[in-house]
Design an enzyme around this catalytic site. Structure first.
Site, short mmCIF file in Angstrom:
data_model
loop_
_atom_site.label_atom_id
_atom_site.label_comp_id
_atom_site.label_asym_id
_atom_site.label_seq_id
_atom_site.Cartn_x
_atom_site.Cartn_y
_atom_site.Cartn_z
N GLY A 29 1.04 -1.10 -0.11
CA GLY A 29 0.00 -0.22 -0.45
C GLY A 29 0.85 1.08 0.08
O GLY A 29 1.19 1.32 1.12
N GLY A 31 -0.70 4.34 0.25
CA GLY A 31 -1.15 5.39 0.06
C GLY A 31 -0.53 6.12 1.23
O GLY A 31 0.85 6.22 1.96
N GLY A 33 -0.04 5.84 4.42
CA GLY A 33 0.76 5.43 5.43
C GLY A 33 1.66 4.44 5.13
O GLY A 33 3.19 4.03 5.15
N VAL A 97 -1.84 -7.57 -3.71
CA VAL A 97 -1.42 -8.58 -2.07
C VAL A 97 -3.16 -9.56 -2.30
O VAL A 97 -4.87 -8.63 -2.29
CB VAL A 97 -1.08 -8.24 -1.08
CG1 VAL A 97 -1.29 -8.64 -0.41
CG2 VAL A 97 0.05 -7.24 -1.79
N GLU A 190 -18.92 17.51 2.76
CA GLU A 190 -18.34 18.57 1.04
C GLU A 190 -19.01 18.29 -0.19
O GLU A 190 -18.69 19.24 -1.03
CB GLU A 190 -16.07 18.10 1.42
CG GLU A 190 -16.14 18.74 2.43
CD GLU A 190 -14.31 18.05 2.43
OE1 GLU A 190 -13.50 19.05 3.26
OE2 GLU A 190 -13.92 17.38 1.87
N ALA A 335 -5.77 10.81 7.35
CA ALA A 335 -4.50 10.75 6.24
C ALA A 335 -3.28 11.17 7.72
O ALA A 335 -2.75 10.69 7.66
CB ALA A 335 -4.59 11.91 5.70
C1 LIG Z 1 -13.42 10.59 -0.20
C2 LIG Z 1 -12.46 10.95 0.99
C3 LIG Z 1 -12.52 11.62 1.60
C4 LIG Z 1 -11.27 12.21 2.90
N1 LIG Z 1 -11.04 13.06 3.50
C5 LIG Z 1 -10.12 13.16 4.71
C6 LIG Z 1 -9.52 14.81 5.20
O1 LIG Z 1 -11.02 15.59 5.19
N2 LIG Z 1 -9.04 14.64 5.97
C7 LIG Z 1 -8.04 13.57 6.48
O2 LIG Z 1 -7.68 13.58 6.95
N3 LIG Z 1 -8.89 12.20 6.09
C8 LIG Z 1 -9.53 12.23 4.74
N4 LIG Z 1 -9.94 10.34 4.25
C9 LIG Z 1 -9.19 9.77 5.21
C10 LIG Z 1 -7.94 9.07 4.20
O3 LIG Z 1 -7.96 9.73 3.22
C11 LIG Z 1 -7.63 8.00 4.87
O4 LIG Z 1 -7.38 7.86 6.56
C12 LIG Z 1 -6.08 7.88 4.65
O5 LIG Z 1 -6.11 7.91 3.36
C13 LIG Z 1 -5.94 6.82 4.98
O6 LIG Z 1 -4.60 6.17 4.61
P1 LIG Z 1 -3.69 4.71 4.77
O7 LIG Z 1 -2.50 4.45 4.02
O8 LIG Z 1 -3.97 4.42 5.41
O9 LIG Z 1 -4.66 3.98 3.36
P2 LIG Z 1 -5.18 5.06 1.91
O10 LIG Z 1 -4.77 5.44 1.62
O11 LIG Z 1 -6.24 3.73 1.31
O12 LIG Z 1 -3.65 3.58 0.70
C14 LIG Z 1 -3.87 2.10 0.60
C15 LIG Z 1 -2.79 2.08 -0.28
O13 LIG Z 1 -3.28 0.37 -0.50
C16 LIG Z 1 -3.28 0.03 -1.37
N5 LIG Z 1 -3.52 -0.97 -1.24
C17 LIG Z 1 -5.04 -1.90 -1.80
N6 LIG Z 1 -5.20 -2.52 -1.09
C18 LIG Z 1 -4.26 -3.30 -1.55
C19 LIG Z 1 -3.81 -5.18 -2.79
N7 LIG Z 1 -4.38 -5.72 -1.89
N8 LIG Z 1 -2.90 -5.18 -2.71
C20 LIG Z 1 -1.55 -3.68 -3.40
N9 LIG Z 1 -2.16 -2.64 -3.13
C21 LIG Z 1 -3.07 -2.24 -2.00
C22 LIG Z 1 -4.36 1.05 -2.34
O14 LIG Z 1 -4.33 0.77 -4.76
C23 LIG Z 1 -4.06 2.01 -2.21
O15 LIG Z 1 -2.83 3.29 -2.65
C24 LIG Z 1 -10.74 10.37 3.43
C25 LIG Z 1 -11.04 9.64 2.99
C26 LIG Z 1 -12.17 9.23 1.60
C27 LIG Z 1 -12.44 8.63 1.27
#
Ligand SMILES: Cc1cc2nc3c(=O)[nH]c(=O)nc-3n(C[C@H](O)[C@H](O)[C@H](O)COP(=O)(O)OP(=O)(O)OC[C@H]3O[C@@H](n4cnc5c(N)ncnc54)[C@H](O)[C@@H]3O)c2cc1C
Length: 452
Positions: A29, A31, A33, A97, A190, A335
């Protein structure tokens, strides 16, 4: 030929064999994190493999602006390879994955790969949850979690106006011009504000039959108020701004049915051409891959340092982890929490590899919350500093431009916002992903629309 040397070394010395090969760190991932973890490991003597099913990092907080034609997909995404270009110890693997073999320490992928790890960081995020009604409701009330979701929703919203323009039946036209947003957290608020602005400002002069400004935008929330994670005063200010933009709030009202025609709330049926889901999320499948203990949202229960209980080399972070501090307070699914967890786990692994003391125990720094309501209004809660209206919006805009990944994106988003601030224009009003077939009836049911 090095083999004989090794053999003779083995015979001569009785000391334990110390492996000097670089440790393999797999991060699943890219994203918020996962990228933060990779970047915190940039000086580590290790081979880092970042696996993602997409080739780009996505800035999810601005997805709603893609869905409402304010920004283009490329503005809020950055190729993972270019983000990690200068980090020589990291390589990127585009694959999905599907499982983890904990015994053999392998990450298994859809592409048939088995990637060995010494340390594993899972940062696979979350997806929508329809409270057990996923199969029935998802097709009629899509949410926005990915760029594809956002461009599909953009097409739905823009098509609703196009179809209304050609629809002779007033009742059907009214339904087409009704937009329902379910869930009044920051995303729902929003989105509702942005749809209202699109209808009431951006497209008003572009149609000849309909009056887009007569569109009905309804924000539905089962809880007692909108923006439950914000202080009450700020949530009230947001509600006033939404109402001033013509958004109808239905608070304390739970949706009991969702169909192609609309939604049911108690005895009421609301007909709508577009329904958007912003009400719930559940974690990725990481917990299932690990056979780990999970909470009700499917998040993996982790230790204070984000390691899996009993597996100190496996970490789960971000939206897919259930983490609580010493007082039992859960880490929010936002995030900054994912980024801070990634940075902490990266530093922890780097310290272990270098034989250094571990970093100080993880402590979440809550920098506050923000939500925007249209072009000139936002609510910002930074603890002692609370802003609404234009000052809130300016700070919200600055923060989002600052946190975007990549200079090009920052410049492009700032320019787009400045331009639409001056003109109300929405530069990305494109219906993509489907050919418009003029022979189709003007009002296909929403559920069948995408399958057609
Ligand atoms: C519409 C929306 C608006 C938001 N607005 C806000 C905001 O204003 N402020 C804020 O702080 N937070 C906001 N959030 C929440 C924030 O985006 C998340 O908390 C944050 O993205 C979490 O980060 P993460 O690294 O856990 O996951 P993510 O950023 O979701 O990243 C996960 C990654 O894992 C990859 N992945 C998933 N499954 C697999 C797999 N099986 N194999 C390979 N890769 C995989 C995905 O492609 C992705 O790149 C929002 C979320 C959404 C959906």
């Amino acid at each position: 030929m090095s083999a004989p040397t090794i053999m003779s070394t083995r015979i001569i010395t009785s000391a334990p064999i110390i492996t000097t090969r670089p440790r393999k760190i797999v991060i699943v991932g890219a994203g918020f994190g996962g990228l933060a973890a990779a970047q915190a490991l940039r000086h580590a003597k290790a081979e880092i493999t970042v696996i993602d099913r997409r080739n780009f990092h996505l800035f999810q907080p601005l997805l709603y602006q893609v869905a409402t034609a304010a920004l283009s997909p490329a503005d809020i995404s950055a190729p993972i390879r270019s983000v990690l270009r200068d980090q020589v110890n990291a390589r990127v693997m585009l694959d999905k994955v599907t499982d983890i073999d904990r015994g053999r320490r392998l990450v298994l992928t859809e592409g048939g790969r088995a990637v060995a790890f010494d340390y594993l960081v899972l940062a696979t995020g979350a997806r929508h949850s329809y409270f057990g009604r996923d199969q029935e409701w998802a097709q009629f009330a899509p949410g926005i979690k990915t760029l594809d979701d956002a461009t599909r929703l953009r097409a739905r919203i823009l098509l609703a106006f196009e179809r209304a323009e050609l629809e002779p039946d007033p009742a059907k036209r009214k339904a087409l011009l009704t937009f329902l947003v379910i869930g009044a957290g920051p995303t729902g608020v929003e989105l509702a504000g942005a749809i209202a602005e699109l209808a009431r400002k951006a497209v008003t002069r572009d149609f000849r039959t309909i009056m887009p400004e007569s569109a009905s935008i309804v924000l539905i929330e089962a809880g007692p108020r909108i923006l439950p994670s914000f202080r009450e005063g700020l949530a009230r200010a947001a509600a006033r701004s939404l109402e001033a933009m013509g958004v109808t709030l239905r608070v304390g009202q739970a949706v009991s049915e969702v169909s192609a025609e609309g939604v049911t709330i108690g005895a009421d049926h609301l007909s709508a051409g577009t329904i958007v889901w912003a009400a719930g999320v559940k974690a990725s499948a990481a917990g299932r891959w690990l056979s780990a203990e999970m909470d009700r949202a499917g998040r993996v229960r982790v230790e204070r340092d984000f390691s899996l209980p009993g597996a100190p080399d496996i970490f789960v972070i971000g939206d897919t982890a259930a983490h609580a501090d010493a007082e039992g307070r859960p880490l929010p699914g936002v995030a900054p929490a994912a980024k801070q967890a990634g940075a902490h786990v990266g530093a922890l692994i780097a310290a272990r590899l270098a034989g250094r003391a571990p970093p100080a125990p993880f402590r979440y720094r809550d920098r506050g919350a923000m939500a925007t309501i249209g072009r000139k209004s936002a609510v910002v809660d930074l603890g002692r500093l609370r802003l609404t209206g234009l000052p809130g919006w300016l700070l919200w805009s600055l923060a989002h431009v600052w946190f975007l990944v990549g200079f090009r994106n920052r410049l492009s988003v700032a320019t787009s916002w400045f331009w639409s601030y001056l003109t109300w224009e929405r530069g990305a009003r494109l219906i993509t992903g489907q050919e418009i077939d003029g022979t189709r009836p003007a009002l296909p049911p929403a559920g069948r629309r995408e399958a057609a």
